[in-house]
Design an enzyme around this catalytic site. Structure first.
Site, PDB file in Angstrom:
ATOM      1  N   LEU A 172       9.814  -1.347  -9.961  1.00  9.76           N
ATOM      2  CA  LEU A 172       8.723  -0.078  -9.854  1.00  9.76           C
ATOM      3  C   LEU A 172       9.348   0.468  -8.707  1.00  9.76           C
ATOM      4  CD1 LEU A 172       6.502   1.670 -10.332  1.00  9.76           C
ATOM      5  CD2 LEU A 172       5.249   0.420  -9.069  1.00  9.76           C
ATOM      6  N   HIS A 200       6.143  -5.907   2.720  1.00  8.73           N
ATOM      7  CA  HIS A 200       6.821  -4.770   3.357  1.00  8.73           C
ATOM      8  C   HIS A 200       5.744  -3.516   3.307  1.00  8.73           C
ATOM      9  CE1 HIS A 200       9.872  -1.669   4.297  1.00  8.73           C
ATOM     10  NE2 HIS A 200      10.626  -2.793   4.475  1.00  8.73           N
TER      11      HIS A 200
END
Length: 338
Positions: A126, A230
């Site tokens: 994605l 992240h």
């Protein structure tokens, strides 16, 4: 308007651009000509195969602007992981060390090297290009896969999972990998991540410690990032959590990012989705829906504001929406409110 569709040969250049823009740590989009070309070819073959059960199929899709033809991003599905190549994870568990004589007990966490997702369906790849971020585009790229699962369930596993990108800095340095590198490996995180992305995984089994690793023996920096994502991945994680995905103790072996999973039938967008018959007509509506067609090989999905007539089980869409979905009046589509 963006429409999600299967990737084509002509999309190679923009897929390479996505790989370059995605940066270090995005394993499923390495900057490698042959691998990306193979991924496109494998996806084209997989859609054409029209499988009746989950196997080695890989489905790669892109979001295309219906006006300009520009590609906004990409999204993918691996129908069944681990049938040809191992899929490694660390599993976090606890063990207790106890001495009856001294009346001392200590509970410690350990990381065990496992291959437990064999046959599960993985959502992956994605990526939304920077200038298309913001708004609802990321939601379309993520949730269109759930409509595909709902409409074509036989092609996918009962377990759906996703690896979330772990913590690394702008130069691609991972605190978790730094500890592994110092003790077991002699290569940089960026190289290990790249080799995994291009399918060269033999070094993992050769060099990765086979016995459980005691978490309290790791460096402070490595311990702090276990199960953390992240900063650029946080929106994607929140979206999946709202759908019902949760971490069951599995993390990535390189950057310690969490793996999240959900039973297919429990995914919120799947549970709430429904089918309706198309009626092409002008209408006024303020409710956003994701809609997909009923043609797997020519799969299309968009986000729009249709009119929904629940009593007649009809969905009212405009002609340009019907064109984007490749449907005609009377066809069946699947939709979910967002």
């Amino acid at each position: 308007m963006l429409v999600v569709r299967p990737i084509k040969d002509s999309d190679f250049d923009v897929l390479m651009l996505c790989a370059e823009e995605s940066g270090t740590g995005f394993t499923s989009l390495p900057v490698n000509y042959e691998l990306l070309r193979d991924r496109i070819n494998h996806s084209i073959d997989s859609f054409a195969r029209n499988a009746i059960s989950p196997g080695t199929e890989s489905y790669l899709m892109v979001a295309e602007d219906t006006i300009t033809g520009e590609i906004a991003g990409t999204t993918g599905i691996e129908a069944a992981i681990g049938l040809e190549n191992f899929f490694y994870s660390y599993h976090i568990s606890k063990v207790m060390h106890y001495s009856h004589r001294l009346n001392v007990h200590n509970i410690v966490e350990v990381l065990t090297f496992v291959n437990n997702y064999i046959g599960a369906t993985k959502i992956c790849t994605l990526f939304l290009r920077p200038r298309f971020r913001g708004g609802l585009h990321g939601r379309l790229l993520s949730k269109c896969r759930f409509l595909m699962f709902a409409q074509f369930p036989d092609k996918f596993s009962d377990i759906i999972f996703a690896e979330m990108r772990g913590v690394s800095d702008n130069e691609g340095h991972s605190p978790f990998w730094a500890w592994l590198q110092a003790n077991f490996f002699s290569i940089e995180f960026t190289l290990a991540d790249y080799l995994t992305g291009i399918g060269q995984k033999d070094f993992i089994a050769d060099l990765m410690p086979k016995l459980p690793i005691y978490v309290n023996l790791l460096s402070d920096e490595a311990r702090e990032v276990i199960g953390q994502v992240h900063e650029k991945t946080r929106p994607a994680l929140r979206l999946l959590q709202k759908e019902g995905f949760a971490c069951r103790g599995y993390i990535d072996i390189f950057d310690a990012g969490p793996t999240v999973e959900c039973m297919r039938q429990n995914i919120d967008s799947i549970r709430r989705s429904f089918t309706a018959r198309v009626k092409i007509a002008e209408h006024n509506s303020a409710q956003d829906y994701l809609i997909c067609n009923n043609d797997f090989q020519l799969f299309r999905a968009i986000e729009t504001q249709p009119g929904v007539d629940q009593k007649r089980n009809e969905v009212l869409i405009k002609q340009e929406v019907a064109n984007a979905l490749l449907v005609s009046e009377g066809d069946i589509v699947r939709l979910v409110a967002v």
